[in-house]
Design an enzyme around this catalytic site. Structure first.
Site, PDB file in Angstrom:
ATOM      1  N   GLU A 133       1.278  -6.017   5.835  1.00 43.24           N
ATOM      2  CA  GLU A 133       1.227  -6.082   7.306  1.00 43.24           C
ATOM      3  C   GLU A 133       0.062  -5.323   7.941  1.00 43.24           C
ATOM      4  O   GLU A 133       0.203  -4.657   8.951  1.00 43.24           O
ATOM      5  CB  GLU A 133       2.554  -5.564   7.886  1.00 43.24           C
ATOM      6  CG  GLU A 133       3.750  -6.294   7.347  1.00 43.24           C
ATOM      7  CD  GLU A 133       5.072  -5.744   7.851  1.00 43.24           C
ATOM      8  OE1 GLU A 133       5.111  -4.754   8.602  1.00 43.24           O
ATOM      9  OE2 GLU A 133       6.110  -6.335   7.475  1.00 43.24           O
ATOM     10  N   GLU A 240       9.868 -12.697   1.309  1.00 45.21           N
ATOM     11  CA  GLU A 240      10.982 -12.090   2.046  1.00 45.21           C
ATOM     12  C   GLU A 240      11.770 -13.155   2.830  1.00 45.21           C
ATOM     13  O   GLU A 240      12.210 -12.927   3.939  1.00 45.21           O
ATOM     14  CB  GLU A 240      10.460 -10.997   2.998  1.00 45.21           C
ATOM     15  CG  GLU A 240       9.589  -9.963   2.316  1.00 45.21           C
ATOM     16  CD  GLU A 240       9.185  -8.820   3.209  1.00 45.21           C
ATOM     17  OE1 GLU A 240       9.792  -8.654   4.290  1.00 45.21           O
ATOM     18  OE2 GLU A 240       8.258  -8.067   2.843  1.00 45.21           O
TER      19      GLU A 240
HETATM   20  O1  LIG Z   1       9.756  -9.645  10.477  1.00 47.61           O
HETATM   21  C1  LIG Z   1       9.187  -8.535  10.975  1.00 47.61           C
HETATM   22  C2  LIG Z   1       8.984  -8.368  12.357  1.00 47.61           C
HETATM   23  C3  LIG Z   1       8.401  -7.223  12.818  1.00 47.61           C
HETATM   24  C4  LIG Z   1       8.028  -6.231  11.943  1.00 47.61           C
HETATM   25  C5  LIG Z   1       8.224  -6.413  10.579  1.00 47.61           C
HETATM   26  C6  LIG Z   1       8.777  -7.566  10.103  1.00 47.61           C
HETATM   27  C7  LIG Z   1       9.032  -7.781   8.648  1.00 47.61           C
HETATM   28  N1  LIG Z   1       8.830  -6.611   7.835  1.00 47.61           N
HETATM   29  C8  LIG Z   1       9.553  -6.677   6.568  1.00 47.61           C
HETATM   30  C9  LIG Z   1      11.004  -6.610   6.866  1.00 47.61           C
HETATM   31  C10 LIG Z   1      11.840  -5.755   6.304  1.00 47.61           C
HETATM   32  C11 LIG Z   1      11.332  -4.651   5.462  1.00 47.61           C
HETATM   33  O2  LIG Z   1      12.333  -4.182   4.562  1.00 47.61           O
HETATM   34  C12 LIG Z   1      10.120  -5.127   4.671  1.00 47.61           C
HETATM   35  O3  LIG Z   1       9.624  -4.086   3.861  1.00 47.61           O
HETATM   36  C13 LIG Z   1       9.029  -5.582   5.618  1.00 47.61           C
HETATM   37  O4  LIG Z   1       7.959  -6.092   4.842  1.00 47.61           O
END
Ligand SMILES: Oc1ccccc1CN[C@@H]1C=C[C@@H](O)[C@H](O)[C@H]1O
Length: 331
Positions: A133, A240
């Site tokens: 990210e 994910e």
């Molecule tokens: O879908 C999003 C919207 C805003 C910020 C981050 C995300 C996703 N971010 C993910 C989600 C959960 C965490 O456990 C993961 O490590 C992360 O990569």
């Protein structure tokens, strides 16, 4: 249960089928995980703050338990994640006098973290989300601003990949991000990875987090993103995957169970998504869900704390949902 076919067998010739797990779910979801999946990712236990809370302290116990779980079932394991603006220890960015650490010290600290962690798991973990990210969601800027980029600038990203490759030359190294099918963000991710490739940085894949919902992103946007990333010649993984019952902006909290129309829509959505993934099976090497079954999902607390969601192919009792039946019927 042993009645229905297993996802990992249905897609054995296409891509690995993974699930994010944690110390609780390897207990509560043990038989579902063992039967359906052939890859796991630690949901939180391999994040910087979980492994390295103080400069001289590593806490590997929870991560080791998940590695042992994977090994006991012959599952592959993805490492998540080495450099991220969230869930990272504050000490990393501080000098000894209450100020901010220098670029050189930060790079040395992150190098040491990566060598220690990637080195420890080099025989257990085949792929790492090296950077998670880093792309800015809004505006013209390519990278989001964070302590990482404030202190070390953009070449931190290339360094992280180089350190990971030094520590485990066999590991597949991924750049990972969400909203990856949004055209503007897609083009930024493409530009970042293209520039890393042009610099000769060791990067092998792009992770599409694929936190999707019943309505978006469109299949056309997903296809366009796969095509665009694939043109870089790297392998792709969904890292994910979940299909939320609610749009991101929808903060309703009135549902205590999914209504039948939602489950039908979700079944159609998963069927369409997996049909598309099968079309790109030569490029897609893994599909990992961010969880395994509706009894637990991070979406129960995001974006609305305490709002139940039902994003997976298996219900809270670990039984296949209509969505599973539709996906299984594709092969
Ligand atoms: O879908 C999003 C919207 C805003 C910020 C981050 C995300 C996703 N971010 C993910 C989600 C959960 C965490 O456990 C993961 O490590 C992360 O990569």
């Amino acid at each position: 249960s042993s009645a229905e076919p297993a996802l990992k067998q249905l897609f054995a010739d296409d891509f690995k089928i993974g699930a994010a797990v944690n110390p609780a779910t390897i207990r509560t979801q043990d038989s579902l995980l063992a039967y359906q999946f052939n890859s796991i990712t630690a949901e939180n236990e391999m994040k910087f703050v979980s492994l390295h809370p103080e400069e001289q302290t590593y806490t590997f116990e929870a991560a080791d338990r998940l590695v042992e779980f994977a090994r006991s079932y012959g599952m592959a394991m993805r490492g998540h994640t080495l450099v991220w603006h969230n869930q990272t220890s504050d000490w990393l960015f501080r000098d000894g006098q209450g100020g901010t650490v220098s670029k050189d010290v930060l790079l040395e600290r992150v190098r040491e973290h990566i060598h220690t962690v990637v080195g420890r798991y080099k025989n257990d973990i085949y792929a790492w989300d090296v950077v998670n990210e880093a792309i800015a969601d809004e505006g013209e800027a390519l990278l989001r601003t964070s302590k990482w980029t404030e202190i070390a600038g953009p070449d931190l990203i290339a360094k992280a990949f180089e350190y990971a490759h030094e520590a485990d030359p066999q590991a597949l190294l991924f750049y990972n991000d969400y909203n990856e099918s949004n055209p503007q963000k897609r083009d930024k991710i493409y530009a970042l990875v293209q520039s890393l490739l042009e610099q000769g940085v060791p990067i092998h894949g792009i992770g599409l987090q694929a936190h999707w919902n019943l309505y978006d992103p469109s299949l056309d946007e997903i296809r366009a993103a796969i095509e665009k990333y694939a043109s870089l010649g790297l392998q792709l993984q969904l890292t994910e995957l979940d299909v939320s019952m609610f749009r991101f902006e929808d903060r309703r909290t009135d549902l205590t169970s999914p209504d039948p129309a939602m489950l039908e829509l979700q079944a159609e959505r998963y069927e369409a998504v997996f049909r598309l993934l099968l079309e790109y099976r030569q490029i897609i090497s893994g599909v990992t869900f961010w969880g395994a079954a509706d009894d637990y999902t991070w979406l129960d607390d995001f974006p609305v704390r305490g709002r139940k969601n039902w994003p997976f192919l298996f219900d809270a009792a670990h039984q296949p949902k209509l969505a599973f039946e539709r996906v299984a019927a594709l092969v």
